[in-house]
Design an enzyme around this catalytic site. Structure first.
Site, mmCIF file in Angstrom:
data_model
loop_
_atom_site.group_PDB
_atom_site.id
_atom_site.type_symbol
_atom_site.label_atom_id
_atom_site.label_comp_id
_atom_site.label_asym_id
_atom_site.label_seq_id
_atom_site.Cartn_x
_atom_site.Cartn_y
_atom_site.Cartn_z
ATOM 1 C CG PHE A 232 -1.899 -1.178 1.598
ATOM 2 C CD1 PHE A 232 -1.830 -2.014 0.466
ATOM 3 C CD2 PHE A 232 -1.527 -1.926 3.018
ATOM 4 C CE1 PHE A 232 -2.760 -3.448 0.863
ATOM 5 C CE2 PHE A 232 -1.838 -2.877 2.969
ATOM 6 C CZ PHE A 232 -3.032 -3.882 1.861
ATOM 7 C CG ASP A 234 2.289 4.477 3.891
ATOM 8 O OD1 ASP A 234 3.581 4.110 3.083
ATOM 9 O OD2 ASP A 234 1.335 4.138 4.736
#
Length: 306
Positions: A232, A234
């Site tokens: 993910f 980020d």
């Protein structure tokens, strides 16, 4: 398929990047350290429900809670000194705005309520604990728009329940990501890079992972293809990858990182670095390094995608 597109995008970004690279020696070293840490502490999906922030029971209410929380899971960082930062707490625990709202009787996981929620209502739900500065939550207007959209789409297409989206995914993580980014534009984490649209889909994949972990990979969240989900992308993971030598920045990027417009290079290369680390681990915990990573800048960029 969207998940396959993420890997293709990461490969393309890695090959065309000018200021971010993935050193293979760093990948191998990071994989070794992560492998050792995993062997030391272990991990199971049962750990997810032990977090006091998350639902302790895997049921239909948990599904709706996860969807709303992951819809709003973006850009909580602040530029203010720690003593004056935006904070929300409940029972002595931070980051509890949604749970606090539910305790107060606010039906924030209800699609009809979200579809008609106003700026004033969202501002109240996410009010800060800091009574002196009253710093508002970042990107308040965007959060209103997100809640309005997810509520409206659920009502129009899925009888007001995200559990119906999950049901239509028929046990496929990839299909669920595809449906989410297709029907909910606030999850459509796509960007123009080098005259090409690249897909990252950070929050859509976190949504799938949270559902899978909450239900411990059972029932309608069994997801036989869960291994196809990528990392993910980020702003914290790139910092850790840089610390371990699995990500490298040019000097000009390192010196001008906060809010740098080339965030796509960082996010795309992060996906590729973690993909290579995963492969390295297959062929063969990060918290203890937090102090060591303090000097590594983070690419803080306001976005509804992370």
């Amino acid at each position: 398929m969207p998940v396959a597109e993420i890997r293709l995008a990461a490969t393309f970004i890695n090959r065309t990047s000018q200021d971010v690279s993935v050193p293979l020696n760093g990948v191998k070293a990071a994989a070794q350290k992560i492998m050792q840490r995993m062997q030391q502490i272990g991990y199971s999906t049962a750990e997810w429900k032990k977090n006091t922030l998350t639902p302790s029971v895997a049921d239909s209410a948990a599904i709706e809670w996860i969807f709303v929380v992951d819809s709003l899971n973006f850009s909580f960082w602040t530029d203010k000194p720690q003593a004056n930062q935006y904070t929300v707490s409940l029972d002595g625990q931070a980051y509890r705005a949604v749970n606090r709202a539910m305790r107060e009787g606010i039906p924030i996981t209800d699609a009809a309520y979200c579809a008609g929620i106003t700026r004033e209502q969202v501002s109240y739900i996410f009010r800060t604990d800091d009574t002196e500065t009253q710093e508002p939550i970042p990107m308040l207007d965007e959060r209103v728009s997100v809640l309005n959209e997810v509520g409206r789409v659920l009502l129009e297409k899925y009888q007001g329940k995200f559990s119906n989206v999950l049901r239509q995914a028929q046990g496929s993580a990839q299909r669920l990501v595809e449906m989410v980014v297709r029907d909910f534009t606030c999850f459509r984490d796509e960007h123009m890079y080098m005259d090409r649209i690249v897909c990252i889909y950070k929050r859509a994949q976190i949504l799938v992972a949270d559902l899978w972990a909450c239900f411990e990979g059972k029932g309608q969240c069994q997801f036989a293809d869960i291994d196809n989900i990528t990392m993910f992308a980020d702003y914290r993971v790139p910092q850790a990858l840089y610390h371990f030598g699995a990500l490298s920045y040019s000097e000009r990027l390192f010196n001008y990182l906060d809010g740098h417009p080339w965030e796509v290079e960082i996010r795309g290369n992060s996906i590729w670095a973690v993909e290579l680390i995963r492969r390295q681990i297959t062929a063969l915990g990060m918290h203890e390094f937090a102090d060591e990573m303090k000097g590594i800048p983070i690419h803080l960029t306001r976005s509804v995608f992370y």
